[in-house]
Motif scaffolding. Structure first.
Motif, PDB file in Angstrom:
ATOM      1  N   LEU B 180     -21.762  20.408  14.892  1.00 22.33           N
ATOM      2  CA  LEU B 180     -21.304  19.396  13.927  1.00 22.33           C
ATOM      3  C   LEU B 180     -21.740  19.757  12.512  1.00 22.33           C
ATOM      4  O   LEU B 180     -21.010  19.545  11.543  1.00 22.33           O
ATOM      5  N   LEU B 184     -19.372  20.407   9.267  1.00 22.52           N
ATOM      6  CA  LEU B 184     -19.508  19.718   7.989  1.00 22.52           C
ATOM      7  C   LEU B 184     -19.648  20.721   6.843  1.00 22.52           C
ATOM      8  O   LEU B 184     -19.056  20.554   5.764  1.00 22.52           O
ATOM      9  N   LEU B 226     -11.900  16.031  15.663  1.00 22.40           N
ATOM     10  CA  LEU B 226     -12.618  16.748  14.608  1.00 22.40           C
ATOM     11  C   LEU B 226     -11.688  17.721  13.889  1.00 22.40           C
ATOM     12  O   LEU B 226     -11.751  17.884  12.666  1.00 22.40           O
ATOM     13  N   VAL B 435     -17.191  12.590   9.597  1.00 15.55           N
ATOM     14  CA  VAL B 435     -17.552  13.347  10.808  1.00 15.55           C
ATOM     15  C   VAL B 435     -18.532  12.547  11.661  1.00 15.55           C
ATOM     16  O   VAL B 435     -18.329  12.369  12.877  1.00 15.55           O
ATOM     17  N   THR B 438     -16.989   9.433  13.211  1.00 15.97           N
ATOM     18  CA  THR B 438     -16.028   9.785  14.262  1.00 15.97           C
ATOM     19  C   THR B 438     -16.752  10.081  15.570  1.00 15.97           C
ATOM     20  O   THR B 438     -16.344   9.626  16.644  1.00 15.97           O
TER      21      THR B 438
END
Lengths: 184, 516
Positions: B180, B184, B226, B435, B438
């Motif tokens: 993740l 980002l 994503l 992000v 979500t």
């Protein structure tokens, strides 16, 4: 084009993985043949049994009865143990009159049969644990999960270390209390 | 470390309604842009080391510890890999192979001590979780928030305790959170106009996500969401460029998963990307009988202790089966007549959906209970104490039991409260928030099928990151609707806690009381 280089590389990798899968594919017919071939190398046979039993969309008495008997009669101890695993047990043969929640009878007979010279051997102890500590409930022979003690025993058998005295094993299994029909 | 895109984010990532000019002079937002210059690595490393030390001490206190429930199933699979060279399914479900493979790596050759080495390995891996938690807080807010997040993560007992349990959450998070983070960073690099760096970050995110899916299949359906975020954020670059960028993450994930998927196709003749568990989860979550594995194992223990059964404590309005389906043997049975383990999943899912569709009232009220179970301040640390799984006569079950169980529950509750406040009142708009929210929303949505405290664990570092901003900077939003939304959400959280309160307190009192 350079902006797409990552995509191209990933697609090439994906194609290679799929191509490898296609190249090493075993047909279901071949898998069945090898699974029942007593002269096949044990590793090949184990893999073939894995394929044949998991691809089947109907419960097969050939696997649940014939193959189980063939494996349990094998000289190779590892092959005997394969008969006690989920792949074969999910095809377990049960007589028509048996209650629905009955353990696989062929495997039951083997696991709870008399111990050689009344003593636990690594193979017999491993057989009991592999058979009884699987998920899926009684129809596939499973009751309860493996304990740390049993985990230690089964790993010892793989390492070739001595097991605890048989009396101690019996005592534990009785105390743990979930192993019906303990051998002996 | 490169700067996130100030040009884009400085404006876009501040709260919709920020502090006034005079307030802003003393506001955390001042330090925000300064702190973007470089992640506070000194603090991050110090706090990560502190958190690892806490976990190492907890491990040392917890040993020796016997394997329980799913831990035994992983060991069974590891033995299968070692002895037969084959990865089996569990009849009712097929798990992704990563954790059993790792366990075999540590116990291979037959060494039970390998399990303790795996626990130690997890303690070390947890540093990645701590670092990512702090990086998220820094990226969303500031250095101060990162330090607060690091402190919260370090002493958050539920996360810490999972490092000495042989469930897959620690290893999963050690891969999932870096994935993740890279995603980002990929978004930020793209905003800066550094397309090549963005592509590399997105590639790395996909590779890590694929690796995480070998451990736990939970985020499988998250990947498309994503990649949609990536695509949406790149929309101003043109459709082709947006699609090019948006495709990297799912493509890389798929490539990593392909060997396992090809293997599954060979074995089962079916496409199975991560695992095959949905049908069994439908059996648990879309069925008449209420099941929550935070409480189910306590049933036998409570009977042994002559305590009231857990089932008697449930608020029946949220757990009782549909009126037309009461009585023993209610609900639907597993599709055990289907021998094929993958086909059985589909059949069970279909049965579950059909059952839910024919009992809409039951479905809705029990989903509220699922969310209640998702946010209950319990954890496996508390459950282990309640069940007496930690060795008796040790410091952990003696003098430290009450403080640590209490801390575990309090920190879980505090983090949830802070998250609600932070998400409405502090977290700035932008890619970071999109992000993180979500992922949290996805986990919350998934919990409407099956819920327990363990299923919250994968998002707890993100809850900490969001909540840390509120603790570090307080509320930034001043609009009344935001305060009202935050208030409504807090009331909602309170109601959810109230629903599971009797069982939660029963479990807590068993854990706090210790085993006779």
């Amino acid at each position: 084009m350079r902006a797409w280089s990552i995509h191209i590389a990933l697609l090439v990798a994906a194609i290679l993985f799929v191509a490898k899968g296609v190249a090493t594919h075993t047909s279901t017919e071949e898998a069945w043949e090898t699974a029942f071939d007593e002269s096949a190398a044990p590793d090949d046979r184990i893999w073939a049994i894995h394929l044949a039993s998991n691809r089947a969309t109907e419960r097969s008495d050939r696997i649940g009865r014939d193959l189980a008997l063939s494996l349990l009669g094998s000289r190779d101890l590892r092959l005997r143990e394969v008969a006690l695993l989920i792949d074969v047990c999910r095809h377990a043969f049960n007589p028509l009159e048996a209650p629905t929640n009955t353990s696989p009878p062929i495997q039951d007979r083997y696991v709870y049969g008399p111990l050689p010279r009344g003593e636990w051997t690594p193979h017999r102890l491993r057989s009991l644990i592999l058979y009884r500590r699987k998920v899926g409930g009684l129809p596939v022979g499973g009751i309860n999960r493996m304990t740390s003690t049993e985990g230690d025993w089964i790993l010892r058998t793989l390492r070739g270390d001595d097991l605890p005295p048989s009396d101690e094993i019996d005592r534990y299994l009785r105390t743990y209390g979930h192993v019906a029909n303990t051998p002996r | 470390m490169k700067l996130p895109a100030l040009s884009h984010s400085a404006a876009a990532e501040l709260p919709e309604v920020g502090p006034s000019a005079d307030q802003a002079a003393a506001s955390p937002r001042d330090s925000l842009s300064e702190s973007r210059a470089r992640a506070p690595w000194k603090w991050i490393l110090i706090l990560a080391a502190f958190g690892v030390a806490v976990r190492a001490i907890l491990l040392w206190l917890a040993l020796p510890i016997a394997i329980q429930s799913d831990e035994a199933n992983y060991l069974y699979l590891a033995v299968g890999l070692e002895h037969f060279g084959v990865y089996f399914d569990h009849q009712r479900y097929l798990w992704p192979p990563g954790y059993a493979w790792l366990m075999n790596l540590f116990t291979g050759g037959g060494d039970m001590g390998g399990l303790d080495r795996l626990r130690a390995f997890q303690v070390i891996c947890s540093s990645a979780i701590g670092i990512c938690t702090m990086l998220f807080a820094w990226r969303l807010y500031s250095t101060r928030a990162a330090i607060v997040a690091g402190g919260l993560w370090a002493v958050h007992v539920p996360l810490a305790a999972f490092t000495h349990l042989l469930w897959n959450e620690t290893i999963f998070l050690s891969l999932f959170l870096p994935a993740l983070w890279q995603l980002l960073m990929g978004l930020d690099r793209a905003d800066e106009g550094d397309s090549r760096s963005s592509d590399r970050r997105l590639l790395l995110a996909g590779l890590l996500m694929g690796a995480a899916l070998y451990v736990k299949e939970m985020p499988l359906l998250l990947v498309p969401f994503l990649s949609l975020i990536v695509l949406w954020r790149a929309r101003h670059s043109g459709l082709l460029e947006a699609m090019r960028r948006g495709a990297i993450l799912p493509l890389a994930t798929v490539v990593v998963l392909l060997p396992w998927t090809v293997r599954n196709y060979e074995v089962y003749g079916r496409v199975v990307w991560g695992g095959a568990t949905l049908g069994e989860n439908a059996y648990i979550g879309l069925n008449a009988r209420y099941m929550n594995f935070d409480f189910i194992p306590l049933t036998r223990e409570r009977a042994r202790l002559n305590l009231a059964p857990m089932a008697e404590m449930e608020r029946a309005s949220f757990t009782a089966p549909p009126i037309d389906d009461e009585g023993p043997g209610n609900g639907w049975a597993r599709a055990e007549e289907i021998v094929h383990p993958v086909d059985r999943q589909k059949a069970q899912l279909s049965r579950g959906l059909k059952y839910a569709a024919s009992h809409p009232g039951w479905f809705l009220r029990t989903r509220v209970k699922k969310w209640s179970d998702f946010v209950t301040p319990l954890s496996f640390f508390t459950r282990h104490h309640a069940l007496g799984h930690y060795s008796k006569g040790t410091t952990l079950t003696g003098v430290l039991r009450k403080p640590l169980v209490g801390l575990s529950m309090l920190s879980s509750a505090l983090i949830l409260l802070l998250f609600v406040l932070g998400s409405f009142l502090t977290v700035p708009k932008g890619g970071g928030r999109t992000v993180v929210m979500t992922v949290i929303g996805y986990a919350a949505a998934a919990s409407t099928l099956v819920a327990m405290s363990r299923f919250r664990l994968p998002v707890e570092p993100l809850l900490i990151a969001i909540g840390a901003g509120f603790l570090a900077h307080g509320p930034a939003a001043r609009s009344i609707p935001r305060w009202m939304a935050a208030g409504a959400c807090l009331v909602g959280l309170g109601v959810l806690w109230w629903i599971a309160w009797p069982e939660t307190m029963a479990a807590a009192s068993m854990a706090l009381g210790g085993q006779p």
